[in-house]
Design a protein around this motif. Structure first.
Motif, mmCIF file in Angstrom:
data_model
loop_
_atom_site.group_PDB
_atom_site.id
_atom_site.type_symbol
_atom_site.label_atom_id
_atom_site.label_comp_id
_atom_site.label_asym_id
_atom_site.label_seq_id
_atom_site.Cartn_x
_atom_site.Cartn_y
_atom_site.Cartn_z
ATOM 1 N N SER A 143 0.811 -1.219 0.000
ATOM 2 C CA SER A 143 0.000 0.000 0.000
ATOM 3 C C SER A 143 0.844 1.268 0.000
ATOM 4 C CB SER A 143 -0.905 0.004 1.230
ATOM 5 O OG SER A 143 -0.108 -0.044 2.398
ATOM 6 N N GLY A 144 2.160 1.129 -0.178
ATOM 7 C CA GLY A 144 3.054 2.283 -0.136
ATOM 8 C C GLY A 144 4.073 2.242 -1.258
ATOM 9 N N ALA A 145 5.278 2.697 -0.931
ATOM 10 C CA ALA A 145 6.366 2.709 -1.909
ATOM 11 C C ALA A 145 7.688 2.506 -1.179
ATOM 12 C CB ALA A 145 6.385 4.019 -2.675
ATOM 13 N N VAL A 146 8.657 1.976 -1.910
ATOM 14 C CA VAL A 146 9.998 1.740 -1.382
ATOM 15 C C VAL A 146 11.001 2.407 -2.310
ATOM 16 C CG1 VAL A 146 11.740 -0.014 -0.823
ATOM 17 C CG2 VAL A 146 9.316 -0.478 -0.368
ATOM 18 N N GLU A 147 11.931 3.153 -1.712
ATOM 19 C CA GLU A 147 13.041 3.741 -2.455
ATOM 20 C C GLU A 147 14.336 3.319 -1.776
ATOM 21 O OE1 GLU A 147 12.735 7.926 -3.831
ATOM 22 O OE2 GLU A 147 10.868 7.923 -2.667
ATOM 23 N N ILE A 148 15.359 3.012 -2.581
ATOM 24 C CA ILE A 148 16.659 2.598 -2.055
ATOM 25 C C ILE A 148 17.754 3.356 -2.802
ATOM 26 C CG2 ILE A 148 18.225 0.665 -1.630
ATOM 27 C CD1 ILE A 148 15.817 -1.225 -1.808
ATOM 28 N N TYR A 149 18.675 3.973 -2.028
ATOM 29 C CA TYR A 149 19.776 4.733 -2.626
ATOM 30 C C TYR A 149 21.052 4.537 -1.816
ATOM 31 C CZ TYR A 149 15.999 7.121 -5.043
ATOM 32 O OH TYR A 149 14.898 7.390 -5.808
ATOM 33 N N ASP A 150 22.190 4.563 -2.523
ATOM 34 C CA ASP A 150 23.479 4.531 -1.827
ATOM 35 C C ASP A 150 24.436 5.626 -2.303
ATOM 36 O OD1 ASP A 150 24.278 3.508 -4.298
ATOM 37 O OD2 ASP A 150 25.113 1.655 -3.476
ATOM 38 N N GLN A 151 23.985 6.463 -3.238
ATOM 39 C CA GLN A 151 24.792 7.607 -3.668
ATOM 40 C C GLN A 151 23.950 8.568 -4.508
ATOM 41 O OE1 GLN A 151 27.871 6.814 -6.701
ATOM 42 N NE2 GLN A 151 27.212 4.679 -6.629
ATOM 43 N N LYS A 152 24.460 9.807 -4.620
ATOM 44 C CA LYS A 152 23.847 10.861 -5.440
ATOM 45 C C LYS A 152 22.387 11.131 -5.085
ATOM 46 C CE LYS A 152 26.986 10.131 -9.265
ATOM 47 N NZ LYS A 152 27.128 9.718 -10.649
ATOM 48 N N ARG A 153 22.073 11.020 -3.809
ATOM 49 C CA ARG A 153 20.722 11.280 -3.323
ATOM 50 C C ARG A 153 20.820 11.702 -1.866
ATOM 51 N NH1 ARG A 153 15.929 10.980 -6.410
ATOM 52 N NH2 ARG A 153 14.212 10.868 -4.942
ATOM 53 N N PHE A 154 19.882 12.509 -1.397
ATOM 54 C CA PHE A 154 19.869 12.825 0.019
ATOM 55 C C PHE A 154 18.568 12.353 0.637
ATOM 56 C CE2 PHE A 154 17.311 16.465 -1.156
ATOM 57 C CZ PHE A 154 16.623 16.840 -0.013
ATOM 58 N N PHE A 155 18.644 11.981 1.899
ATOM 59 C CA PHE A 155 17.462 11.621 2.672
ATOM 60 C C PHE A 155 17.227 12.700 3.706
ATOM 61 C CE2 PHE A 155 16.603 6.747 2.701
ATOM 62 C CZ PHE A 155 16.324 6.769 1.350
ATOM 63 N N THR A 156 16.004 13.138 3.834
ATOM 64 C CA THR A 156 15.657 14.021 4.927
ATOM 65 C C THR A 156 15.892 13.260 6.223
ATOM 66 O OG1 THR A 156 13.357 13.302 4.860
ATOM 67 C CG2 THR A 156 13.941 15.260 3.558
ATOM 68 N N VAL A 157 16.331 13.971 7.242
ATOM 69 C CA VAL A 157 16.653 13.343 8.522
ATOM 70 C C VAL A 157 15.943 14.118 9.628
ATOM 71 C CG1 VAL A 157 18.522 12.726 10.117
ATOM 72 C CG2 VAL A 157 18.893 12.571 7.650
ATOM 73 N N THR A 158 15.259 13.392 10.518
ATOM 74 C CA THR A 158 14.515 14.032 11.605
ATOM 75 C C THR A 158 15.092 13.732 12.987
ATOM 76 O OG1 THR A 158 12.987 12.167 11.902
ATOM 77 C CG2 THR A 158 12.368 13.874 10.285
#
Length: 188
Positions: A143-158
């Motif tokens: 019912s959602g989505a999955v994204e996976i990255y190990d470079q050239k991307r940033f993740f928001t951090v809380t």
């Protein structure tokens, strides 16, 4: 998106110690949604996920956020020469109860690494040590989505640490491989 105050002390030192941080600011999309645009925390200008000269220290990024607060935050950039990888699970968490849907909880449990609540509070982000086993990055899943990255991307951090997950970023290549194969085999 909720107004979320970054809890810096909860963020693992393994990430805080790397100068791979950006600020981010929201920008409205034509469809009414929000984009999170990376910002150089020192200049306030655009940051690029493939340009380390536009990244900052954790402290600089946190200062950027604290001075601006509204519709801003901090983000960690996955670089080419670091061991980190992120798995973003969208649309899996109830804002009111904090309950994570079973499909996403299974992934969180399998990774057994530092996990936190996303800025929208409707998803979670898992930080691991490992590498992408393939070139696909995003897929609808359950019912959602999955994204996976190990470079050239940033993740928001809380820093809003998900209870009952480790406080550190651990290596778990076996979990990364299994999740990647399961999610992207389903997507095909």
């Amino acid at each position: 998106m909720i107004d979320i105050y970054v809890q810096g002390k909860s963020i693992p030192s393994q990430l805080r110690d790397k100068p791979q941080w950006v600020g981010w600011q929201t920008e409205r999309k034509d469809d009414g949604g929000l984009n999170k645009i990376p910002k150089n925390a020192q200049t306030g200008l655009a940051a690029k996920t493939n340009d380390p000269t536009s990244w900052s220290t954790f402290e600089q990024a946190l200062d950027y956020h604290q001075k601006r607060q509204k519709e801003t935050g901090i983000g960690f950039v996955f670089g080419q020469h670091d061991p980190f990888l992120g798995i973003d699970l969208d649309g899996c968490r109830d804002i009111q109860t904090g309950e994570v849907q079973s499909w996403a909880q299974q992934i969180v449990d399998q990774c057994a690494s530092y996990t936190e609540v996303s800025p929208s509070a409707t998803g979670v982000k898992i930080f691991l040590q490992g590498q992408m086993p393939g070139s696909k990055h995003k897929a609808s899943y359950h019912s959602g989505a999955v994204e996976i990255y190990d470079q050239k991307r940033f993740f928001t951090v809380t820093g809003h640490h998900l209870k009952q997950t480790p406080a550190e970023v651990v290596p778990n290549q076996a979990a990364i491989d299994q999740i990647y194969n399961r999610v992207f085999a389903t997507a095909e």
